[in-house]
Design a protein around this motif. Structure first.
Motif, short mmCIF file in Angstrom:
data_model
loop_
_atom_site.label_atom_id
_atom_site.label_comp_id
_atom_site.label_asym_id
_atom_site.label_seq_id
_atom_site.Cartn_x
_atom_site.Cartn_y
_atom_site.Cartn_z
N THR A 12 3.90 -11.51 -12.17
CA THR A 12 5.02 -12.21 -13.05
C THR A 12 5.31 -13.52 -12.29
O THR A 12 5.37 -14.44 -13.17
CB THR A 12 6.32 -11.20 -13.07
N GLN A 13 5.66 -13.47 -11.14
CA GLN A 13 5.59 -14.93 -10.55
C GLN A 13 4.46 -15.97 -10.58
O GLN A 13 4.69 -17.10 -10.90
CB GLN A 13 6.07 -14.71 -8.91
N LEU A 14 3.23 -15.41 -10.38
CA LEU A 14 2.26 -16.15 -10.64
C LEU A 14 1.89 -16.57 -12.19
O LEU A 14 1.56 -17.62 -12.30
CB LEU A 14 0.81 -15.34 -10.14
N ASP A 15 2.41 -15.74 -13.13
CA ASP A 15 2.23 -16.19 -14.36
C ASP A 15 3.36 -17.22 -14.79
O ASP A 15 3.06 -18.30 -15.26
CB ASP A 15 2.61 -15.10 -15.36
N THR A 16 4.36 -17.26 -14.03
CA THR A 16 5.61 -18.25 -14.08
C THR A 16 4.76 -19.52 -13.57
O THR A 16 5.15 -20.75 -14.13
CB THR A 16 6.71 -17.82 -13.61
N ALA A 17 4.20 -19.29 -12.47
CA ALA A 17 3.89 -20.54 -11.67
C ALA A 17 2.84 -21.37 -12.60
O ALA A 17 2.89 -22.38 -12.65
CB ALA A 17 3.19 -20.18 -10.19
N SER A 18 1.94 -20.41 -13.10
CA SER A 18 0.80 -21.08 -13.76
C SER A 18 1.33 -21.76 -15.04
O SER A 18 0.79 -22.95 -15.48
CB SER A 18 -0.08 -20.03 -14.37
N LEU A 19 2.14 -21.33 -15.49
CA LEU A 19 2.91 -21.84 -16.94
C LEU A 19 3.69 -23.00 -16.42
O LEU A 19 3.46 -24.21 -16.99
CB LEU A 19 3.81 -20.90 -17.61
N VAL A 20 4.34 -23.14 -15.41
CA VAL A 20 4.88 -24.26 -14.79
C VAL A 20 3.86 -25.35 -14.46
O VAL A 20 4.08 -26.54 -14.87
CB VAL A 20 6.12 -23.88 -13.64
N ALA A 21 3.05 -24.87 -13.90
CA ALA A 21 1.94 -25.97 -13.39
C ALA A 21 1.17 -26.68 -14.86
O ALA A 21 1.24 -27.72 -14.73
CB ALA A 21 0.57 -25.24 -12.59
N ARG A 22 0.86 -25.92 -15.53
CA ARG A 22 0.34 -26.32 -16.96
C ARG A 22 1.25 -27.22 -17.75
O ARG A 22 1.09 -28.51 -18.10
CB ARG A 22 -0.18 -25.46 -17.79
N SER A 23 2.64 -26.69 -17.76
CA SER A 23 3.74 -27.64 -18.26
C SER A 23 3.82 -28.97 -17.59
O SER A 23 4.10 -30.09 -18.17
CB SER A 23 4.88 -26.75 -18.51
N THR A 24 3.91 -28.72 -16.33
CA THR A 24 3.86 -29.99 -15.66
C THR A 24 3.18 -31.04 -15.78
O THR A 24 3.16 -32.24 -15.77
CB THR A 24 4.22 -29.72 -13.82
N SER B 26 -6.18 -26.45 -17.76
CA SER B 26 -6.94 -25.04 -17.91
C SER B 26 -7.78 -24.58 -16.69
O SER B 26 -7.47 -23.61 -16.06
CB SER B 26 -7.78 -25.03 -19.18
N SER B 27 -8.37 -25.46 -16.12
CA SER B 27 -9.35 -25.03 -15.02
C SER B 27 -8.45 -24.98 -13.75
O SER B 27 -8.91 -23.99 -12.93
CB SER B 27 -10.43 -26.59 -14.78
N ILE B 28 -7.47 -25.84 -13.55
CA ILE B 28 -6.43 -25.59 -12.38
C ILE B 28 -5.80 -24.48 -12.42
O ILE B 28 -5.67 -23.68 -11.40
CB ILE B 28 -5.60 -26.94 -12.30
N ALA B 29 -5.57 -24.18 -13.78
CA ALA B 29 -4.56 -22.83 -13.94
C ALA B 29 -5.45 -21.56 -13.56
O ALA B 29 -5.02 -20.73 -12.57
CB ALA B 29 -4.24 -22.72 -15.27
N ASP B 30 -6.52 -21.65 -13.86
CA ASP B 30 -7.66 -20.44 -13.75
C ASP B 30 -8.00 -20.46 -12.04
O ASP B 30 -7.99 -19.53 -11.82
CB ASP B 30 -9.01 -20.68 -14.32
N ALA B 31 -8.28 -21.84 -11.63
CA ALA B 31 -8.49 -21.71 -10.40
C ALA B 31 -7.58 -21.28 -9.42
O ALA B 31 -7.65 -20.64 -8.46
CB ALA B 31 -8.94 -23.08 -9.92
N GLY B 32 -6.19 -21.65 -9.74
CA GLY B 32 -5.09 -21.09 -9.28
C GLY B 32 -4.87 -19.71 -9.18
O GLY B 32 -4.64 -19.29 -8.04
#
Length: 1017
Positions: A278-290, A39-45
């Motif tokens: 939109t791209q950032l949202d996808t990247a955030s979702l992928v980062a958390r899922s990874t 969660s912190s990394i997604a927010d920081a990203g």
């Protein structure tokens, strides 16, 4: 009674209780920390992306034609809609541009020079006054401020007054120049759509100066005659969270639609922000899922470690449970006892773990790549973390209870009869569940390789996490470990046969013991195998990711430093740019280059032209992308080059005398000492003798200098209705005669005449990308014809690369030698291609980058490979997986050590009587301890070997597909697995040393307890 009985029963086995407590506490703390981390990394990203986003990425513009009457209503609507979209009023700037006005004194000319008026809110915050003052509102005279470049070009100065008339509005306007200003960043993105304001002059069919900046009140009162108004919104998005990305993107995308519905039918809204969000949202979702991948790996490892402890606990209590059963205790009573004992261990862990998570993350923040990114992880325990903690703890409690319940129905007699050596195969192996799991893991990894990320399109059309894909790596590790268990009985029997033939007793006894009860050793072996595999995969992923960031930076930059921009400008002309760039601090090699889209054989491709002789110093091509090395490509690319007539000395002017048989447009092609080609218009030569003078210094720009010698390459004449001829009679440089060979040309259509005649150039050597070579049906060493930029020409393929540096994934490209390409263009009577890029080699690019930053007037964009690598490496969304992997890696090793310690201790304690009997039979204590060491060495050695092999297999199948860019896109060039064998070997050595230290400690303890047992006997 139940409460005290539960406590008393729990503390009857302190070692196993502590092992269970340690396993549950480690699992809950690590998983809570990983949840906080994701969660912190997604927010920081998201915050980092918003903080570093450029003006062009975040700004939204709305434009509409307005008059003084319609502007107030439009302005209110635009502000209201933008405030609604951003959930708060953004920083809003309004700008205007007027119609054209004629320069004073040129009203009667057919093509007069023009002026434009303009207005820009808050211009004084983005510019500084050179002289005078900012204009004040008023209509007579109209006070204006003008940029320094426009004032210089138009000949205007502070205090000057003049009268101008509009081309559409004939009313005279009396103007007074109140001040002259200079933009702070004239070539910044803010002024990308304001070319006239940043440059001061536009030259085309008409020459326009300006804009003459006036206050908004003055513009609306005097110049708002259905002219264009532009509203620019720049929001503050630094507090944006991942959950707000898609709603905000949708709201901004609907601004134009709502404005049109509200009455502004001509409003046009433009913004790159919705696409970026939109791209950032996808990247955030992928980062958390990874990051769920190491979480699941750790969950499996923790569950298995806990099940081993629970099984040991259940084995120790089998007879106790059977006695309780025979004395009337029912299943519910036994389940309550086991459950109470499990909760007694699990609940304290659930409470403590959320408070241990933040300190653990503080340690993770000290990792070099996390610290370098500037991300500071400071999460606090909230309801979500407590929910995760209690969920994991309760699941652990259930796992702790299950083995106890499995034997709760057996009587004392049944337990006695069930005791024995057990079979050689476990239940899972007998049922073939490991093979079934292999199929599931294979399917999951296949999907991961197919989709490239653990995120897929949901049935509703959105994006969601695919549980099968994210579980693939964990399932692969578990399946590989379980399949490895099939080797334990076979290898133990083989070891027994080998050691039984040797005279030494300890190895034979140890191997016989493992062969006799393989399932006793299979559990710890599987735990160690999975832990080692997780550790190596984590190291490999981190190393691969770091290598990939460097590969991406080298590929995107192409060289140490790549400069792009216009081929010439007012400060640095075409022959002055190379001199300035080659003299930058630290630069060791420089090459002009052309890079642009072109048509090759009917395919859209990138054409890249560089000096082949310097390719080995400049060109960053990863070795595995081509069968030929860069040095081999450098030697093969150089083809037939044009020779020129070198001018002696350092001339500033050049004079040509030519005889033409008819009016003839003529251009001169020349080059400087750096190989930059430039064509110069000699104008329309009249019939007869013509004398044309060329100012060479002007070709270098105001502050540029030429790198000599300058060479004359050829003359290019344009197409004519009737044939004509031209004879060059004389060439002088700074008034001195230049010995030139006689040059004559017959012009019929586009014609060229070289100063030094050579044979027609042969096939042009080219390097093609793989897909383009396949499209042209040409291979390395083959010669054929290809259409390049709609001109069919012979080419020879000297190399094929999978992907060309500076190109995007899947983009076709062709690489040619700069001078060879120019020679072919000249031979075809085409003008030379401009040097739109400069590729520089530099050991340290910091000095060059600093110098370029201090010269914005050079109008050049620098792509620094090192700075780009640092940017990619410091992206929280891209680097977040590394911290999660390291956290999981450390937890996996602790699980392995803890599980091995507990299993080895319990196994040794169970066999104290057996060791005493062996001592009584004459077996020495050293032989007993050797037997124990052989048994554990078998487990350790098998686990290290199997874990390493499993990690290599999983790494090859998985790691290249979970290393993504910060935008959650596939990496270009493709990811190459990098297993750091030195670090891996060190880790294996340390793990082996730790485990054998545990074995040594147990051996000493067994020896001490064995002496006590003999004394009692």
């Amino acid at each position: 009674m139940r409460g005290p009985l539960v406590v008393k029963r729990a503390f009857s086995e302190p070692l196993l209780l502590l092992a269970a407590l340690g396993s549950i506490l480690l699992a809950t703390t690590t998983l809570v920390a990983l949840t906080m981390y994701a969660s912190s990394i997604a927010d920081a990203g998201v915050r980092r992306t918003m903080e570093t986003a450029s003006y062009a990425q975040t700004a939204a513009t709305i434009s509409a034609p307005v008059t003084a009457e319609t502007f107030p209503g439009f302005d209110r609507s635009v502000r209201a809609e933008l405030t609604r979209a951003y959930a708060g009023e953004p920083a809003l700037t309004t700008s205007f541009r007027s119609d054209s006005y004629t320069m004073p004194g040129q009203e009667k000319e057919q093509r007069p020079e023009l002026l434009r008026f303009g207005s820009y809110d808050g211009l004084d915050r983005h510019a500084k006054l050179i002289s005078g003052a900012w204009p004040k509102p008023g209509n007579d005279p109209v006070e204006v401020a003008i940029s320094l470049s426009a004032a210089s070009a138009a000949g205007l100065e502070t205090g000057q007054e003049f009268t101008t008339r509009g081309r559409l509005d004939p009313r005279p306007v009396r103007v007074r120049v109140a001040g002259v200003f200079q933009l702070n960043d004239p070539f910044g993105e803010r002024w990308a759509g304001e070319q006239l304001l940043s440059r001061g002059v536009e030259r085309g069919d008409f020459t326009t100066y300006g804009p003459l900046m006036v206050p908004r009140e003055t513009f609306l009162a005097r110049f708002a005659t259905n002219v264009n108004a532009t509203w620019t919104a720049v929001p503050d998005l630094r507090a944006l969270t991942p959950e707000q990305l898609r709603p905000l993107a949708g709201a901004i995308a609907r601004v134009e639609e709502r404005l049109k519905a509200g009455g502004c039918a001509s409003c046009v809204a433009t913004s790159h922000l919705p696409e970026m969000l939109t791209q950032l949202d996808t990247a955030s979702l992928v980062a958390r899922s990874t990051m769920l991948i190491p979480v699941l790996q750790l969950l499996l490892l923790a569950a298995y470690a806990l099940m081993l402890t629970a099984r040991l606990l259940a084995d120790h209590r089998r007879m106790e449970v059977a006695l309780l059963r025979s004395r009337g205790a029912g299943t519910i009573r036994l389940a309550a006892l086991a459950g109470g004992e499990a909760l007694l261990v699990a609940l304290p862990c659930a409470v403590v773990a959320p408070f241990l998570g933040p300190p653990l993350l503080a340690l993770v923040s000290r990792l070099p790549w996390i610290r370098a990114s500037g991300v500071r992880l400071a999460p606090v325990a909230d309801a979500g973390t407590f929910l995760v903690s209690f969920g994991v703890a309760l699941a652990a409690a259930v796992l702790l209870v299950l083995p106890a319940l499995a034997g709760a129905r057996r009587t004392y007699v049944e337990e006695q009869s069930a005791r024995g050596r057990g079979g050689g195969r476990g239940l899972i192996e007998r049922a073939g569940a490991d093979l079934a799991l292999l199929v599931v893991a294979g399917l999951a990894i296949w999907q991961l390789q197919r989709y490239g990320a653990p995120v897929t399109v949901t049935a509703a059309g959105g994006l969601g996490i695919d549980p099968l894909i994210i579980s693939g790596p964990a399932l692969a590790l578990l399946t590989g470990g379980m399949l490895g268990l099939r080797l334990v009985p076979r290898l133990s029997r083989l070891a027994e046969r080998v050691t039984s033939r040797r005279p030494t007793l300890a190895p034979a006894l140890g191997a016989w013991q493992v062969s006799r009860r393989p399932l006793k050793y299979a559990g710890p072996a599987l735990l160690l195998t999975m832990a080692i595999a997780i550790g190596i995969v984590s190291l490999a992923t981190a190393s691969t990711w770091r290598s990939s960031q460097l590969d991406q930076a080298r590929h995107q930059a192409g060289a140490d430093l790549r400069l792009s921009g216009p081929a010439e400008g007012p400060e640095l002309g075409a022959l002055g740019r190379g001199t300035a760039f080659a003299a930058l601090p630290g630069v060791t090699a420089a090459s002009p280059g052309f890079r642009g889209q072109t048509d090759v054989g009917g395919e859209n491709a990138m054409l890249l032209a560089l000096d082949a002789g310097k390719l080995n110093e400049l060109f960053h091509l990863r070795p595995d992308l081509s069968a030929q090395s860069v040095g081999e490509l450098s030697r093969a690319l150089a083809g037939d080059r044009a020779e020129g007539l070198a001018l002696p000395g350092r001339p500033a002017t050049l004079t040509l005398t030519a005889e033409a048989s008819a009016d003839l447009p003529l251009r001169l092609v020349l080059s400087d000492g750096l190989g930059v080609w430039r064509d110069v218009s000699l104008g329309l030569l009249k019939k007869g003798t013509n004398r044309v003078e060329v100012d060479l210094r002007a070709l270098a720009g105001r502050s540029g200098t030429i790198t000599y010698p300058v060479s004359l390459l050829g003359l290019v004449a344009g197409a004519q209705d009737s044939p004509a001829s031209l004879t060059l009679e004389a060439v002088t440089a700074d008034g001195r005669q230049v010995p030139a060979p006689p040059l004559t040309m017959s012009v019929s259509g586009d014609t060229t005449a070289p100063f030094v005649r050579r044979a027609e150039p042969g096939p042009m050597p080219v390097v093609l990308t793989t897909d383009l070579a396949a499209s042209l049906k040409l291979g390395v060493g083959q010669t054929g014809k290809a259409s390049i930029d709609r001109r069919v020409m012979p080419v020879k393929v000297v190399g094929v690369v999978e992907t060309m540096p500076t190109t995007a994934a899947g983009q076709q490209a062709v690489l040619v030698d700069w001078a060879t390409m120019q020679a072919h263009e000249l031979a075809a009577a085409r003008l030379p291609r401009p040097a739109t890029e400069w590729w520089l080699a530099a050991g340290d690019t910091s000095g060059a980058a600093a110098t370029l930053g201090g010269h914005p007037e050079w109008d050049v964009t620098a792509l620094d490979q090192r700075a780009l690598a640092a940017t990619l490496r410091d992206d929280p969304l891209a680097s977040g997986l590394q911290g999660a992997l390291m956290l999981g890696f450390m937890a996996a090793l602790v699980f392995a050590a803890l599980g091995f310690l507990v299993n080895a201790t319990v196994a040794a304690r169970e066999r104290l009587a057996e060791f005493a009997i062996l001592r009584a039979l004459g077996v020495s204590s050293r032989q007993v301890l050797g037997m124990l060491a052989v048994e554990q060495a078998f487990v350790v050695g098998l686990s290290l070997a199997a874990g390493t092999g499993l990690a290599v297999v999983v790494g090859v199948l998985v790691v290249p597909h979970i290393v993504l860019t910060g935008q959650a896109a596939a990496v270009t060039p493709g990811v190459v697995l990098d297993i750091p064998w030195a670090a891996t070997g060190l880790m294996l050595a340390l793990v082996a040393a730790l485990l054998f230290a545990i074995v040594a400690g147990l051996a000493r303890n067994v020896r001490r307890q064995g002496h006590g047992l003999r004394e009692e006997q």
